[in-house]
Write a protein that holds these residues in place. Structure first.
Motif, short mmCIF file in Angstrom:
data_model
loop_
_atom_site.label_atom_id
_atom_site.label_comp_id
_atom_site.label_asym_id
_atom_site.label_seq_id
_atom_site.Cartn_x
_atom_site.Cartn_y
_atom_site.Cartn_z
N GLU A 100 14.84 35.54 32.29
CA GLU A 100 14.29 36.80 31.77
C GLU A 100 15.36 37.60 31.04
OE1 GLU A 100 12.17 39.02 34.72
OE2 GLU A 100 10.65 37.46 34.95
N SER A 149 9.20 42.69 36.82
CA SER A 149 8.71 41.38 36.43
C SER A 149 7.63 40.92 37.40
CB SER A 149 9.86 40.39 36.43
OG SER A 149 9.38 39.08 36.23
N ARG A 168 11.67 47.10 33.90
CA ARG A 168 11.14 46.56 32.65
C ARG A 168 11.08 47.62 31.55
NH1 ARG A 168 7.68 41.91 32.19
NH2 ARG A 168 9.46 40.91 33.12
#
Length: 159
Positions: free
Chosen positions: A45, A120, A129
Motif C-alpha cells: 500500500e 485500509s 488514509r
C-alpha cells in the motif's frame, strides 16, 4: 511569479526523491516476496501511496517544463505568438476550471475520510488514509499556481 516556479522546481526534486524511494521499495518487496515467500500488505500500500505522490505532485512540474500532453501535430507548426495564445486560452478555459472543480469535489472527500479516520480495508494495511487523499486538492492547488505563472509568462512573451 518567480517564487511559484521555485516551489514547483523543489516539488519536482521532491517527486524525484520519492520515485527513487519507490523503486527501492518495489525491488525490496519483490525480492522478499519471491526469494523468501514473505511480504507485507502495508508495504504494498505504501508503494501505491508513493505512486500517488509522484503522479499528483509531478503534474505541476510537468506543466512548468511544457512536457504535458498536447496535440503537437498542429501545434508544432504554429508561430511562437500563436502557441502562447493557445497556451493562455487552454489554461484559462481548461486547466484552471478543471483544477478548481477537482479541489471543490475533493475537499469533502478528504474531510469525510478524516472524520471517519479511514484506514485500509486490508488486514495489516496502512492507517490514516486521509493523508494520501489530501494530496488531491493540494496537488491541484500547486497546478493552479503553476498555471498562473505559465499564463503570465505566455502573456509576456505573446507581444
Amino acid at each position: 511569479m518567480h517564487y511559484i516556479d521555485k516551489i514547483t522546481k523543489y516539488l519536482g526534486y521532491f517527486t524525484a526523491l520519492v520515485l527513487v524511494i519507490l523503486v527501492l521499495l518495489v525491488v525490496y518487496d519483490a525480492t522478499v516476496r519471491y526469494m523468501f515467500s514473505s511480504g507485507s500488505i502495508a508495504l504494498q500500500e505504501l508503494e501505491w501511496h508513493l505512486f500517488d505522490v509522484i503522479i499528483l505532485f509531478g503534474i505541476s512540474y510537468t506543466l512548468k517544463h511544457s512536457s504535458h500532453v498536447r496535440v503537437d501535430v498542429f501545434y508544432a507548426s504554429y508561430s511562437q505568438k500563436i502557441k502562447n495564445i493557445i497556451n493562455i486560452i487552454s489554461s484559462i478555459f481548461f486547466i484552471l476550471p478543471f483544477s478548481l472543480l477537482i479541489i471543490y469535489i475533493s475537499i469533502d472527500f478528504v474531510l469525510l475520510s478524516y472524520e471517519q479516520n479511514e484506514v485500509s480495508s486490508n488486514p495489516g494495511g496502512l492507517e490514516y488514509r486521509f493523508l494520501v487523499k489530501s494530496l488531491l486538492p493540494i496537488s491541484f492547488l500547486f497546478l493552479i499556481l503553476q498555471t498562473l505563472s505559465h499564463i503570465k509568462l505566455d502573456w509576456k512573451n505573446k507581444k
